[in-house]
Enzyme design. Sequence first.
Site, short mmCIF file in Angstrom:
data_model
loop_
_atom_site.label_atom_id
_atom_site.label_comp_id
_atom_site.label_asym_id
_atom_site.label_seq_id
_atom_site.Cartn_x
_atom_site.Cartn_y
_atom_site.Cartn_z
N GLU A 85 72.34 -46.38 1.36
CA GLU A 85 73.40 -46.83 2.27
C GLU A 85 72.96 -48.10 2.99
O GLU A 85 71.82 -48.21 3.46
CB GLU A 85 73.73 -45.73 3.28
CG GLU A 85 74.54 -44.62 2.64
CD GLU A 85 74.90 -43.52 3.62
OE1 GLU A 85 74.28 -43.45 4.71
OE2 GLU A 85 75.81 -42.73 3.30
N THR A 117 87.30 -55.20 -11.43
CA THR A 117 86.51 -54.13 -12.00
C THR A 117 85.44 -54.82 -12.86
O THR A 117 85.55 -56.00 -13.19
CB THR A 117 87.35 -53.22 -12.92
OG1 THR A 117 88.00 -54.03 -13.89
CG2 THR A 117 88.40 -52.45 -12.14
N ARG A 149 81.44 -48.87 -15.51
CA ARG A 149 82.58 -48.64 -14.61
C ARG A 149 82.15 -48.94 -13.19
O ARG A 149 81.26 -48.28 -12.65
CB ARG A 149 83.05 -47.19 -14.68
CG ARG A 149 83.34 -46.67 -16.07
CD ARG A 149 84.23 -45.46 -16.03
NE ARG A 149 85.58 -45.88 -15.81
CZ ARG A 149 86.38 -46.37 -16.77
NH1 ARG A 149 85.95 -46.48 -17.99
NH2 ARG A 149 87.60 -46.75 -16.48
N LYS A 153 86.23 -53.90 -17.74
CA LYS A 153 87.30 -54.27 -18.67
C LYS A 153 86.80 -55.45 -19.53
O LYS A 153 85.79 -55.29 -20.19
CB LYS A 153 88.59 -54.52 -17.89
CG LYS A 153 89.04 -53.23 -17.18
CD LYS A 153 90.28 -53.37 -16.35
CE LYS A 153 90.55 -52.06 -15.61
NZ LYS A 153 91.71 -52.16 -14.70
N TYR A 189 69.29 -42.86 -2.76
CA TYR A 189 70.30 -43.20 -1.74
C TYR A 189 69.99 -44.55 -1.10
O TYR A 189 68.86 -44.81 -0.74
CB TYR A 189 70.34 -42.12 -0.65
CG TYR A 189 71.67 -41.41 -0.65
CD1 TYR A 189 72.83 -42.08 -0.25
CD2 TYR A 189 71.79 -40.10 -1.09
CE1 TYR A 189 74.06 -41.46 -0.30
CE2 TYR A 189 73.01 -39.48 -1.14
CZ TYR A 189 74.15 -40.16 -0.74
OH TYR A 189 75.36 -39.55 -0.80
N ASP A 196 93.30 -60.23 -7.84
CA ASP A 196 92.72 -59.07 -8.51
C ASP A 196 92.61 -59.41 -10.00
O ASP A 196 93.59 -59.37 -10.73
CB ASP A 196 93.62 -57.85 -8.27
CG ASP A 196 93.10 -56.59 -8.95
OD1 ASP A 196 92.15 -56.69 -9.76
OD2 ASP A 196 93.65 -55.51 -8.68
C1 LIG Z 1 92.10 -51.43 -13.63
C2 LIG Z 1 92.66 -52.11 -12.44
C3 LIG Z 1 92.36 -51.69 -11.13
C4 LIG Z 1 91.71 -50.37 -10.80
O1 LIG Z 1 90.56 -50.07 -11.33
P1 LIG Z 1 89.96 -48.58 -11.32
O2 LIG Z 1 88.55 -48.85 -11.62
O3 LIG Z 1 90.70 -47.84 -12.39
O4 LIG Z 1 90.20 -48.00 -9.97
C5 LIG Z 1 92.82 -52.45 -10.08
N1 LIG Z 1 93.54 -53.56 -10.29
C6 LIG Z 1 93.88 -53.96 -11.52
C7 LIG Z 1 94.69 -55.20 -11.68
C8 LIG Z 1 93.46 -53.25 -12.63
O5 LIG Z 1 93.81 -53.65 -13.85
#
Ligand SMILES: *Cc1c(COP(=O)(O)O)cnc(C)c1O
Length: 422
Positions: free
Chosen positions: A56, A226, A235, A229, A54, A200
Site C-alpha cells: 500500500e 487498460t 489484466r 487489450k 503487500y 479512455d
Molecule cells: C475495456 C474497457 C474498460 C474497462 O476495462 P475493465 O478492465 O474490463 O474494467 C474501460 N473503458 C473502455 C473504453 C474499455 O474498452
Amino acid sequence: MTPTNALRPVDPEIAELIDAEERRQRDTLKLIASENYVSAAVLEASGTVLTNKYSEGYPGRRYYEGQQVIDQIETRAVERAKSLFGTPHANVQPYSGSPANLAVYLATVKPGDTVMGMSLPMGGHLTHGWSVSATGTWFNAVHYGVGRETGRVDMDEVREIALRERPKLIFCGGTAIPRVIDFPAFAEIAREVEAVLAADIAHIAGLVAGGAHPSPVGHADIVTTTTHKTLRGPRGAMILANEEYAKAIDKAVFPGLQGGPHNHTTAGIAVALREAATPEFAAYAQQIVANAAALADELLARGFQLSSGGTDNHLVLIDLTSKGVAGKPAAKLLDRAGLETNYNTVPYDPRKPFDPSGLRIGTAALTSRGMREGEMREVARWMDEVVTALAAGEDTAEKAVAQVHGEVSELTARFPVPGLDR
Ligand SMILES: *Cc1c(COP(=O)(O)O)cnc(C)c1O
C-alpha cells in the site's frame, strides 16, 4: 503457462481446466476486439512470488516494510509508461479499466456533478456515465453518440451538448469505435466549457504506443487505459496525467479506491511496456490496422454492412441486418465454428442490448499470432459462410459449422500462440 508439476498433483481439476482453456485458445480464431495473447515473458512475470507482497502506498512512501524490490519494479513500470506515452505522470496501480475510470471521477468531480461521455449503445463504456453503472447513478451523466448516416462522432453535436449541459468532466473513447478519435477537437470543447478531458484509450493503447493511432497526450488532461487489450499486457490499467492532476489521481487510486497494488501484475505491465517500446511492436500495431482494413474490405465485398462503413483501427462493427440474422445467434454459431466474436449493439439498434443486431470483431489477437491480410480474407469468407447458412436454416447451418471448423483448424495449426507454443 502450462500447469507444471507443482499444480497438477495439488489440484488436477484446475490443471485440467487450464489445459482445456489453452487448447481452446490455440484452436479458435480470437476475434474479440478487447482480447489478445500476451507474450511468454509477460505471462511469466505475471505469475510470480510478487503476489505474496503487500505494498500500500507508492514507491518510497509505503505502509509496509520489505519494499526494497517492489519499489524498483513499480518505478520501472511507471518510468516505462511515462516514456512510452510521453506523459509527466503515470499511475500503474488500478486493478483494471473500470476502477481506473472511477479514480478519474474521484479525482476531478463531486457526486451530482454533470459529466459527459459517449453513450453505451453508441460505442461508449459503462463507466462513462451509463445508467446501470455507479458512474450513471452518482453523477448527472449526459451523452453524445454518432450520426445516424455517418456512424461517426459529430464534433459539432458534442460541442452543442457540452455548451448546453456544462459538464465538469468529459470522457472520450469507448469500446466499439471503429474510427479515429479526434482528441484535439475534444480538447477544444473541454477548454471552451472548462471541463476536464479524460481520454479512455483502453482499446487503442497499443495502436497509440505503436504509432498507428494519434495520441491523446498533449490534448487530454488525463488518459486512462487498460493494459490487456491492444497494449498486450496482463489484466490491469494505468492512468497517465499532467502534473496538474498527478497528486489527485494518485490519492484517488490509493487510498481513495484501492488497497494494496497487485505487484505481480505491475511486473507484467512493466514487461509489456518494454515490449511495446520496440520496433517489432510498432510493426505489430501497423499490421493490426492493415489486417482490420483487409477484413473490413472483404466483409463489405460480401454484402456485410459495417457501422461507419469501415474502420481506421483494430475494430470492425458489423450490422447483420442486411444478412437477415441477429447478433447473438450469429456469435453462438460462429463460436461453434471456431470463430470467437461477441454480439454487440450497433448505433440506433432497433433490437434489445441482450439480443442486438451487431457483431464486434477486432484483429489484435490474430495479428499477435502472425496472421496477415490473406488470413483476414479467409476469416471474412468463413464468417460469411456461417452467417449465410444461419439465415438459410438449421440443417445448412450445421453443415457450415462442420465445414468451416475444419478449415479453421487447419489455419490455427499453422500459427503458434504467443505464450503457449515456444
Ligand atoms: C475495456 C474497457 C474498460 C474497462 O476495462 P475493465 O478492465 O474490463 O474494467 C474501460 N473503458 C473502455 C473504453 C474499455 O474498452
